[in-house]
Design a protein around this motif. Structure first.
Motif, PDB file in Angstrom:
ATOM      1  N   ALA A  41      19.997  44.533  68.295  1.00 15.09           N
ATOM      2  CA  ALA A  41      19.456  45.547  67.299  1.00 15.09           C
ATOM      3  C   ALA A  41      17.936  45.866  67.920  1.00 15.09           C
ATOM      4  O   ALA A  41      17.638  47.212  67.536  1.00 15.09           O
ATOM      5  CB  ALA A  41      19.177  44.730  65.936  1.00 15.09           C
ATOM      6  N   ILE A  42      17.067  45.028  68.420  1.00 12.33           N
ATOM      7  CA  ILE A  42      15.893  45.778  68.891  1.00 12.33           C
ATOM      8  C   ILE A  42      16.198  46.601  69.821  1.00 12.33           C
ATOM      9  O   ILE A  42      15.467  47.893  69.825  1.00 12.33           O
ATOM     10  CB  ILE A  42      14.901  44.188  69.474  1.00 12.33           C
ATOM     11  N   GLN A  43      17.091  46.704  70.851  1.00  8.32           N
ATOM     12  CA  GLN A  43      17.120  47.634  71.830  1.00  8.32           C
ATOM     13  C   GLN A  43      17.710  48.907  71.133  1.00  8.32           C
ATOM     14  O   GLN A  43      17.139  49.936  71.612  1.00  8.32           O
ATOM     15  CB  GLN A  43      18.137  46.989  72.900  1.00  8.32           C
ATOM     16  N   ARG A  44      18.437  49.048  70.228  1.00 11.25           N
ATOM     17  CA  ARG A  44      19.062  49.850  69.455  1.00 11.25           C
ATOM     18  C   ARG A  44      17.925  50.635  68.724  1.00 11.25           C
ATOM     19  O   ARG A  44      17.765  51.837  68.722  1.00 11.25           O
ATOM     20  CB  ARG A  44      20.227  49.714  68.551  1.00 11.25           C
ATOM     21  N   ALA A  45      17.120  49.902  68.212  1.00 14.08           N
ATOM     22  CA  ALA A  45      16.047  50.485  67.414  1.00 14.08           C
ATOM     23  C   ALA A  45      14.869  51.289  68.287  1.00 14.08           C
ATOM     24  O   ALA A  45      14.442  52.338  67.933  1.00 14.08           O
ATOM     25  CB  ALA A  45      15.137  49.310  66.609  1.00 14.08           C
ATOM     26  N   LEU A  46      14.514  50.651  69.646  1.00 10.08           N
ATOM     27  CA  LEU A  46      13.615  50.968  70.503  1.00 10.08           C
ATOM     28  C   LEU A  46      14.203  52.483  71.104  1.00 10.08           C
ATOM     29  O   LEU A  46      13.442  53.258  71.426  1.00 10.08           O
ATOM     30  CB  LEU A  46      13.181  50.266  71.578  1.00 10.08           C
ATOM     31  N   GLN A  47      15.568  52.366  71.105  1.00 13.66           N
ATOM     32  CA  GLN A  47      15.996  53.633  71.942  1.00 13.66           C
ATOM     33  C   GLN A  47      15.995  54.916  70.905  1.00 13.66           C
ATOM     34  O   GLN A  47      15.927  56.002  71.236  1.00 13.66           O
ATOM     35  CB  GLN A  47      17.548  53.405  72.039  1.00 13.66           C
ATOM     36  N   ARG A  48      15.898  54.650  69.563  1.00 15.57           N
ATOM     37  CA  ARG A  48      15.725  55.615  68.627  1.00 15.57           C
ATOM     38  C   ARG A  48      14.225  56.334  68.625  1.00 15.57           C
ATOM     39  O   ARG A  48      14.287  57.470  68.310  1.00 15.57           O
ATOM     40  CB  ARG A  48      15.618  55.042  67.228  1.00 15.57           C
ATOM     41  N   ILE A  49      13.310  55.951  69.579  1.00 15.52           N
ATOM     42  CA  ILE A  49      12.347  56.452  69.703  1.00 15.52           C
ATOM     43  C   ILE A  49      12.208  57.730  70.431  1.00 15.52           C
ATOM     44  O   ILE A  49      11.634  58.885  70.196  1.00 15.52           O
ATOM     45  CB  ILE A  49      11.149  55.571  70.498  1.00 15.52           C
ATOM     46  N   ASP A  50      13.102  57.831  71.324  1.00 18.65           N
ATOM     47  CA  ASP A  50      13.556  59.071  71.990  1.00 18.65           C
ATOM     48  C   ASP A  50      15.101  58.780  72.686  1.00 18.65           C
ATOM     49  O   ASP A  50      15.065  58.212  73.693  1.00 18.65           O
ATOM     50  CB  ASP A  50      12.790  59.512  73.242  1.00 18.65           C
ATOM     51  N   PRO A  51      16.270  59.256  71.843  1.00 12.69           N
ATOM     52  CA  PRO A  51      17.364  58.847  72.294  1.00 12.69           C
ATOM     53  C   PRO A  51      17.736  59.628  73.565  1.00 12.69           C
ATOM     54  O   PRO A  51      19.075  59.230  74.290  1.00 12.69           O
ATOM     55  CB  PRO A  51      18.436  59.500  71.155  1.00 12.69           C
ATOM     56  N   ILE A  52      17.169  60.728  73.830  1.00 13.92           N
ATOM     57  CA  ILE A  52      17.691  61.246  75.126  1.00 13.92           C
ATOM     58  C   ILE A  52      16.627  60.879  76.304  1.00 13.92           C
ATOM     59  O   ILE A  52      17.292  60.544  77.359  1.00 13.92           O
ATOM     60  CB  ILE A  52      17.548  62.969  74.755  1.00 13.92           C
ATOM     61  N   ALA A  53      15.336  61.009  76.287  1.00 16.80           N
ATOM     62  CA  ALA A  53      14.393  60.854  77.306  1.00 16.80           C
ATOM     63  C   ALA A  53      13.909  59.190  77.344  1.00 16.80           C
ATOM     64  O   ALA A  53      13.651  58.957  78.346  1.00 16.80           O
ATOM     65  CB  ALA A  53      13.367  61.869  77.227  1.00 16.80           C
ATOM     66  N   GLY A  54      14.250  58.611  76.198  1.00 18.74           N
ATOM     67  CA  GLY A  54      13.461  57.214  76.305  1.00 18.74           C
ATOM     68  C   GLY A  54      14.399  56.249  77.350  1.00 18.74           C
ATOM     69  O   GLY A  54      15.611  56.257  77.433  1.00 18.74           O
TER      70      GLY A  54
END
Length: 211
Positions: A91-104
């Protein structure tokens, strides 16, 4: 939680292999090294891609490193078990990926820490992106068999600087700064607790006298 505003710039001239740099900075073939090598490779690839004007322009913009520490994970594993801990990490990894779904680029670098490499973000815009993705409270929520699990990470954002060699060293420095901040908060809480306890006998005596 501390946000440090320092500016830096990565340019296409900094194309040295990140894997070699991190192997020198982080001894041993451990999980943290491998995670940071992945982050470094993504930074190197972004700089070297050359896929049109937009990609080249983005590569010349600042790149920031965000480090998140979720200190609740060991206690969560102890209370709810390994399954709940793995569920929360996902869940943490999914949330952090939302910061920038493309370039993050999100990597788990230690048992409790996660790093996100954000291409094309200075620290100010990275901070705004983090708060847009996670909200002002930074709470990350998940449901585990009817139990609501909420974790709130401590985090730092720093520019990765003008050399990819700095990423591994910067990551270690940021972990140390987060640990120092957490220790300072613990000391302050302990002081407040001792202050409250020192006044308890006086308060009880005053209540008994009034009675």
């Amino acid at each position: 939680m501390v946000i440090v505003l320092v500016r830096g710039l990565i340019t296409p001239s900094t194309r040295t292999s990140m894997a070699l740099a991190l192997n020198q900075l982080l001894p041993g073939n451990n999980a943290a090294t491998r995670a940071l090598v992945r982050l470094g490779r993504s930074a190197r690839d972004a700089l070297a891609c050359g896929l049109g004007a937009r990609a080249r322009t983005r590569a010349c913009r600042p790149t920031s490193l965000a480090v998140f520490d979720v200190g609740e994970l060991p206690e969560l594993r102890q209370i709810f078990g390994d399954g709940a801990a793995r569920h929360t990490v996902a869940a943490i990894q999914r949330a952090l990926q939302r910061i920038d779904p493309i370039a993050g680029r999100v990597s788990r670098t230690t048992a409790t820490t996660f790093a996100v490499l954000l291409h094309g973000y200075d620290v100010e815009s990275a901070n705004a992106a983090v708060r847009q993705a996670l909200g002002e409270t930074l709470a990350i929520e998940s449901d585990w068999h009817g139990e609501e699990i909420v974790v709130v990470p401590d985090f730092l954002i720093r520019p990765s600087g003008d050399s990819l060699h700095r990423v591994g060293q910067l990551h270690r420095q940021m972990l140390g700064e987060i640990a120092d901040q957490q220790q300072s908060v613990r000391r302050h809480r302990d002081y407040l607790r001792r202050e409250r306890e020192s006044h308890l006998p006086t308060t009880r005596s005053a209540l008994l006298s009034a009675a």
